[in-house]
Scaffold this motif. Structure first.
Motif, PDB file in Angstrom:
ATOM      1  N   ILE A 214      34.628  30.303  40.853  1.00  0.00           N
ATOM      2  CA  ILE A 214      35.460  29.787  39.754  1.00  0.00           C
ATOM      3  C   ILE A 214      35.659  30.853  38.684  1.00  0.00           C
ATOM      4  O   ILE A 214      36.768  31.046  38.168  1.00  0.00           O
ATOM      5  CB  ILE A 214      34.832  28.508  39.146  1.00  0.00           C
ATOM      6  CG1 ILE A 214      34.889  27.350  40.155  1.00  0.00           C
ATOM      7  CG2 ILE A 214      35.541  28.118  37.858  1.00  0.00           C
ATOM      8  CD1 ILE A 214      34.090  26.133  39.738  1.00  0.00           C
ATOM      9  N   SER A 215      34.570  31.570  38.350  1.00  0.00           N
ATOM     10  CA  SER A 215      34.640  32.633  37.325  1.00  0.00           C
ATOM     11  C   SER A 215      35.646  33.701  37.726  1.00  0.00           C
ATOM     12  O   SER A 215      36.494  34.115  36.919  1.00  0.00           O
ATOM     13  CB  SER A 215      33.263  33.276  37.116  1.00  0.00           C
ATOM     14  OG  SER A 215      32.338  32.336  36.641  1.00  0.00           O
ATOM     15  N   TYR A 216      35.595  34.128  38.993  1.00  0.00           N
ATOM     16  CA  TYR A 216      36.483  35.207  39.418  1.00  0.00           C
ATOM     17  C   TYR A 216      37.921  34.732  39.614  1.00  0.00           C
ATOM     18  O   TYR A 216      38.857  35.518  39.418  1.00  0.00           O
ATOM     19  CB  TYR A 216      35.939  35.878  40.678  1.00  0.00           C
ATOM     20  CG  TYR A 216      34.930  36.949  40.322  1.00  0.00           C
ATOM     21  CD1 TYR A 216      35.343  38.152  39.752  1.00  0.00           C
ATOM     22  CD2 TYR A 216      33.572  36.754  40.513  1.00  0.00           C
ATOM     23  CE1 TYR A 216      34.434  39.126  39.399  1.00  0.00           C
ATOM     24  CE2 TYR A 216      32.649  37.722  40.162  1.00  0.00           C
ATOM     25  CZ  TYR A 216      33.084  38.915  39.602  1.00  0.00           C
ATOM     26  OH  TYR A 216      32.186  39.869  39.236  1.00  0.00           O
ATOM     27  N   VAL A 217      38.111  33.489  39.980  1.00  0.00           N
ATOM     28  CA  VAL A 217      39.474  32.945  40.059  1.00  0.00           C
ATOM     29  C   VAL A 217      40.105  32.961  38.671  1.00  0.00           C
ATOM     30  O   VAL A 217      41.272  33.370  38.497  1.00  0.00           O
ATOM     31  CB  VAL A 217      39.457  31.507  40.633  1.00  0.00           C
ATOM     32  CG1 VAL A 217      40.797  30.819  40.386  1.00  0.00           C
ATOM     33  CG2 VAL A 217      39.160  31.537  42.129  1.00  0.00           C
ATOM     34  N   ARG A 218      39.323  32.560  37.665  1.00  0.00           N
ATOM     35  CA  ARG A 218      39.832  32.566  36.283  1.00  0.00           C
ATOM     36  C   ARG A 218      40.066  33.988  35.790  1.00  0.00           C
ATOM     37  O   ARG A 218      41.058  34.256  35.083  1.00  0.00           O
ATOM     38  CB  ARG A 218      38.839  31.842  35.362  1.00  0.00           C
ATOM     39  CG  ARG A 218      38.801  30.336  35.586  1.00  0.00           C
ATOM     40  CD  ARG A 218      37.773  29.678  34.701  1.00  0.00           C
ATOM     41  NE  ARG A 218      37.797  28.219  34.834  1.00  0.00           N
ATOM     42  CZ  ARG A 218      36.927  27.411  34.235  1.00  0.00           C
ATOM     43  NH1 ARG A 218      35.954  27.912  33.478  1.00  0.00           N
ATOM     44  NH2 ARG A 218      37.019  26.100  34.408  1.00  0.00           N
ATOM     45  N   ILE A 219      39.168  34.896  36.151  1.00  0.00           N
ATOM     46  CA  ILE A 219      39.332  36.299  35.748  1.00  0.00           C
ATOM     47  C   ILE A 219      40.616  36.875  36.348  1.00  0.00           C
ATOM     48  O   ILE A 219      41.421  37.500  35.648  1.00  0.00           O
ATOM     49  CB  ILE A 219      38.106  37.144  36.190  1.00  0.00           C
ATOM     50  CG1 ILE A 219      36.881  36.809  35.330  1.00  0.00           C
ATOM     51  CG2 ILE A 219      38.416  38.637  36.087  1.00  0.00           C
ATOM     52  CD1 ILE A 219      35.582  37.397  35.846  1.00  0.00           C
TER      53      ILE A 219
END
Length: 309
Positions: A214-219
């Protein structure tokens, strides 16, 4: 139980049957191990000496490097010595210690990687709130929480593993002591042990992987909005290799720890275990630091100080 009382030590597998291939693989893994030690030690020294790297990102990077040195040291040196000298014996106590330390390091590793993904997410997606969210107190609390939770998990799994009776064989089908290999040797009911592994995988690894994803999708969604192509490329070059290492680490570990004990192939298991024991400590310094300008600058400063005393 008569057979169980005779098992006072285990025999580990070596890297290969033929002496030439065994030496070749031992030297290769030893070089990778030394490379991971050098890379991680460089990060630790640079992040400690250079005051400009006194930020949450480098705080966790230094902690990850310390952990990776211990993580690789739990299995690789002993396995290389065993292959070099064909000394395969390991005591029950030594086996228990290896299982505990390996499981502890693996649990802390995935939690540190998750926290670092959170750090990157806040830095890129919420830069104005970065000093408030990623403050020193939060960093300290997350580190302590990771260590304590991993300590509890490693203790429970080690204790439950060595409550079992081992009477099928004392030959561990692996180059180090790990829980799945010992479960295959047990003549006790291993349902509780397998259930604990499943719950740990879902509770810790599953939640950590979801959070990282989720963190990297948002990044990446934030980076795609950046008009400058050079900045996009920089972010992608940092994110993608880290995602690959996390996926390899978790998928290989999950397959090894969660598949049924009946499904086993020694060479396949040993090859697979390389991806979650040797590869992450070697690649983490390259992905996180050796491509990082601030780390390179700090390393140059350290080298300059050493040679100009």
């Amino acid at each position: 139980m008569a057979n169980f009382t005779l098992v006072t030590e285990f025999l580990l597998e070596v890297f290969a049957e033929t002496w030439e291939l065994r030496i070749l693989l031992s030297v290769l893994f030893l070089l990778v191990y030394l490379g991971s030690l050098l890379g991680n030690l460089t990060i630790i020294i640079a992040a400690t000496i250079d005051q400009t790297l006194n930020t949450p990102m480098y705080f966790f990077l230094r902690n990850l490097s310390i952990l990776d040195m211990g993580y690789a040291s739990v299995t690789v040196p002993n396995a290389c010595i065993n292959s070099f000298f064909d000394h395969r014996n390991i005591s029950m106590g030594g086996c228990a210690a290896q299982i505990f330390l390996f499981f502890f390091c693996a649990c802390v590793e995935i939690q540190f990687l998750t926290i670092m993904a959170q750090d990157r997410y806040v830095a890129i997606c919420k830069p104005l709130l970065y000093p408030i969210i990623m403050n020193h107190q939060f960093c300290g609390q997350m580190t302590v929480a990771s260590l304590l939770s991993s300590l509890i998990l490693a203790s429970v799994h080690t204790f439950k593993t060595f409550q079992l009776s081992f009477c099928h064989s004392n030959i561990v089908p692996q180059f180090f002591c790990d829980i799945p290999s010992l479960l295959r040797l047990s003549c006790s009911d291993t349902f509780i042990n397998q259930l604990l592994l499943l719950l740990s995988a879902i509770g810790l690894s599953g939640s950590c992987f979801t959070f990282i994803a989720i963190s990297y999708v948002r990044i990446l969604s934030t980076v795609l909005k950046v008009p400058v192509k050079g900045e996009r490329g920089k972010a992608f070059s940092t994110c993608v290799p880290h995602i690959i290492v996390v996926c390899v680490f978790l998928s290989s570990g999950a397959y090894a720890y969660l598949r049924p004990p009946a499904i086993s192939d020694i060479m396949k298991d040993m090859t697979l275990s390389v991806f979650y024991t040797i590869v992450p400590p070697f690649l983490n310094p390259i992905i996180y630091s050796l491509r990082n300008k601030q780390i390179k600058k700090a390393v140059k400063k350290v080298i300059f100080r050493i040679f100009h005393r």
